[in-house]
Design a protein around this motif. Structure first.
Motif, PDB file in Angstrom:
ATOM      1  N   THR A  56     -12.761  -2.104   7.823  1.00  0.00           N
ATOM      2  CA  THR A  56     -12.063  -0.722   8.048  1.00  0.00           C
ATOM      3  C   THR A  56     -13.125   0.310   7.898  1.00  0.00           C
ATOM      4  OG1 THR A  56      -9.827  -1.223   7.469  1.00  0.00           O
ATOM      5  CG2 THR A  56     -10.259   1.078   7.422  1.00  0.00           C
ATOM      6  N   ILE A  89      -8.978   4.379   4.552  1.00  0.00           N
ATOM      7  CA  ILE A  89      -7.663   3.799   4.461  1.00  0.00           C
ATOM      8  C   ILE A  89      -7.531   2.990   5.985  1.00  0.00           C
ATOM      9  CG2 ILE A  89      -6.453   5.532   4.817  1.00  0.00           C
ATOM     10  CD1 ILE A  89      -4.188   4.306   2.897  1.00  0.00           C
ATOM     11  N   GLN A  90      -6.600   1.944   5.832  1.00  0.00           N
ATOM     12  CA  GLN A  90      -6.291   1.431   7.203  1.00  0.00           C
ATOM     13  C   GLN A  90      -5.390   2.157   7.946  1.00  0.00           C
ATOM     14  OE1 GLN A  90      -5.138  -2.515   6.109  1.00  0.00           O
ATOM     15  NE2 GLN A  90      -6.999  -3.264   6.213  1.00  0.00           N
ATOM     16  N   HIS A 149     -10.378  -4.470   4.202  1.00  0.00           N
ATOM     17  CA  HIS A 149     -11.012  -3.237   3.792  1.00  0.00           C
ATOM     18  C   HIS A 149     -12.578  -2.932   4.174  1.00  0.00           C
ATOM     19  CE1 HIS A 149      -7.841  -3.062  -0.055  1.00  0.00           C
ATOM     20  NE2 HIS A 149      -7.415  -3.071   1.167  1.00  0.00           N
ATOM     21  N   SER A 191      -9.144  -7.319  -4.723  1.00  0.00           N
ATOM     22  CA  SER A 191      -8.113  -7.274  -3.714  1.00  0.00           C
ATOM     23  C   SER A 191      -8.038  -8.439  -2.663  1.00  0.00           C
ATOM     24  CB  SER A 191      -8.232  -5.969  -2.864  1.00  0.00           C
ATOM     25  OG  SER A 191      -7.461  -5.796  -1.731  1.00  0.00           O
ATOM     26  N   TYR A 210     -13.358   1.791   0.590  1.00  0.00           N
ATOM     27  CA  TYR A 210     -12.105   1.738   0.723  1.00  0.00           C
ATOM     28  C   TYR A 210     -11.353   2.477  -0.604  1.00  0.00           C
ATOM     29  CZ  TYR A 210      -7.532   0.161   2.721  1.00  0.00           C
ATOM     30  OH  TYR A 210      -6.228   0.403   3.453  1.00  0.00           O
ATOM     31  N   TYR A 226      -9.609  -7.517   0.804  1.00  0.00           N
ATOM     32  CA  TYR A 226     -10.874  -6.902   0.603  1.00  0.00           C
ATOM     33  C   TYR A 226     -11.799  -7.124   2.065  1.00  0.00           C
ATOM     34  CZ  TYR A 226     -13.162 -11.564   0.882  1.00  0.00           C
ATOM     35  OH  TYR A 226     -13.658 -12.572   0.944  1.00  0.00           O
ATOM     36  N   GLU A 243       1.050  -1.143   0.052  1.00  0.00           N
ATOM     37  CA  GLU A 243      -0.134  -0.110   0.153  1.00  0.00           C
ATOM     38  C   GLU A 243       0.939   1.276  -0.002  1.00  0.00           C
ATOM     39  OE1 GLU A 243      -4.191   0.284   1.845  1.00  0.00           O
ATOM     40  OE2 GLU A 243      -3.009   0.862   3.373  1.00  0.00           O
TER      41      GLU A 243
END
Length: 417
Positions: A297, A256-257, A294, A288, A205, A291, A29
């Motif tokens: 999150t 975003i994480q 995401h 992803s 995300y 996923y 990322e």
């Protein structure tokens, strides 16, 4: 115009847990973020430690390794995978020539490039100044080197060499301006509520494909790119459903994480739009490998914003590229779609219409032919299912659905039978 020169970057990550997969993903990322900021990743350096070094983030041996890499590769900057403390930046700057930035600065830089509206730009500047304030002493002489490039762009860059008092004054000024903009948007929202429009927010995300879906559903020109944080400012457009009923769709900034808390605070008002929605479309990138995280999150952040009660339709996007391990995990209603398939877009529209009808009350009215204006309103502001003209009574029979608290509901009562 010539192509922008890419800055050469070395990425540095420190792994302090046994979760290899999560660590690898965060580095991937970081590489995507660097690419989005127009950087070229030369190499990624990693180290396993029980905890990060409080003085230099990584151990002395690794710092020496970075010095050697600097001589060999001549990078423009080093990007660290975690937020660095002021003392870590100071200590590293003494030993390395290239610019040193961390994940937070990188995200801020992308925000600075992406912000379009006045509010977006002010939010970026506020976050940049709040980030820099404790680091003014920490970066010391390095500040004079900040003249452009990744981690230094944006509205805040001319203020970096100012003293703390000036920056604090600027922060207060921006907060005042932002509160004015928020009030203006609240008035705008109130007007929309008074007109009783059905509002939908796209959430998801970053890089899940929200802007692409937004463009396909609204045929608008929201910035659409295979990049992280492609959309920063909330954008609202009309969407016409199969019945002809118009709803409003808002595209929002990607989640975003591990987003630093200072950034969540700065961009919370961008996400405030979500709280006003009647329906959320939660877009998940099914291609992803991460996923599931995401999705979690986004859900956690929505819970933080206290919007769990709003109905949600999960759209698992990029179905033509679904990951080998992909399984639908939403406990809510969901669709597996591709933004590029018209039949899928039609399916999304039909599904949205079902949610809209759930918020409506049915009507069956007989309008005299003189009520042309009211008939026009029924066509535009309600879901009109049947319309027929009775020549004997010279009345239009109209059947359909209207939002429960719409001003029209009261007007229709006198024509109901």
């Amino acid at each position: 115009m010539g192509e922008t020169i890419k800055e050469k970057a070395v990425l540095i990550g420190c792994q302090t847990t046994e979760e290899n997969e999560r660590f690898e993903y965060s580095l991937d990322e970081l590489a995507s973020l660097a690419k989005t900021a127009n950087g070229e990743v030369l190499i990624t350096v990693t180290q396993k430690r029980v905890s990060v070094d409080p003085a230099t983030y990584i151990g002395k041996g690794k710092v020496a390794e970075l010095r050697n890499l600097e001589e060999e590769l001549e990078p423009d900057l080093f990007i660290f995978n975690d937020e660095l403390s002021p003392s870590q930046i100071r200590n590293l700057s003494k030993q390395l020539e290239a610019r040193i930035i961390d994940r937070t600065q990188l995200i801020l830089d992308i925000f600075a490039q992406r912000a379009r509206s006045r509010e977006g730009k002010l939010q970026v500047e506020l976050a940049q100044l709040q980030y820099l304030l404790p680091r003014l002493v920490g970066q010391g002489t390095a500040l004079s080197r900040l003249g452009g490039g990744i981690g230094t762009r944006g509205p805040g860059e001319t203020k970096l060499e100012s003293d703390r008092r000036h920056i604090r004054g600027k922060i207060d000024e921006i907060k005042q301006q932002l509160s004015g903009i928020v009030k203006h948007r609240e008035r705008y929202r109130d007007r929309r509520k008074k007109n009783k429009t059905f509002q939908i927010a796209l959430v998801g995300y970053t890089n899940a494909g929200k802007s692409t879906l937004f463009n396909r559903l609204t045929e608008a020109d929201s910035y659409e790119e295979n990049q992280l944080f492609a959309t920063l400012d909330p954008m609202t457009r009309k969407v016409i459903l199969p019945s002809g009923f118009t709803v409003l769709l808002t595209d929002t900034v990607g989640f975003i994480q591990d987003l630093p808390t200072s950034l969540i605070a700065a961009f919370r008002s961008t996400l405030e739009e979500v709280k006003e929605a009647d329906l959320l479309l939660h877009v998940v990138d099914s291609s992803s490998s991460d996923y599931f995280n995401h999705q979690k999150t986004v859900q956690d952040l929505l819970n933080d914003l206290e919007v769990p009660s709003i109905p949600q339709l999960t759209l698992y996007n990029k179905k033509d590229m679904t990951h080998a391990d992909f399984v639908r995990t939403s406990s809510r209603a969901s669709l597996l779609v591709s933004a590029f398939e018209q039949s899928d877009l039609n399916q999304i529209m039909e599904e949205i219409e079902k949610y809209v009808i759930e918020e409506m009350v049915p009507y069956n009215v007989f309008l005299p032919s003189s009520e042309g204006k009211l008939l026009s309103q029924l066509k535009n502001e309600t879901i009109l299912r049947t319309l027929s003209f009775n020549e004997e009574s010279e009345r239009y029979e109209c059947k359909g659905f209207c939002l429960a608290d719409h001003p029209l509901t009261g007007q229709l009562e006198k024509y109901s039978f």
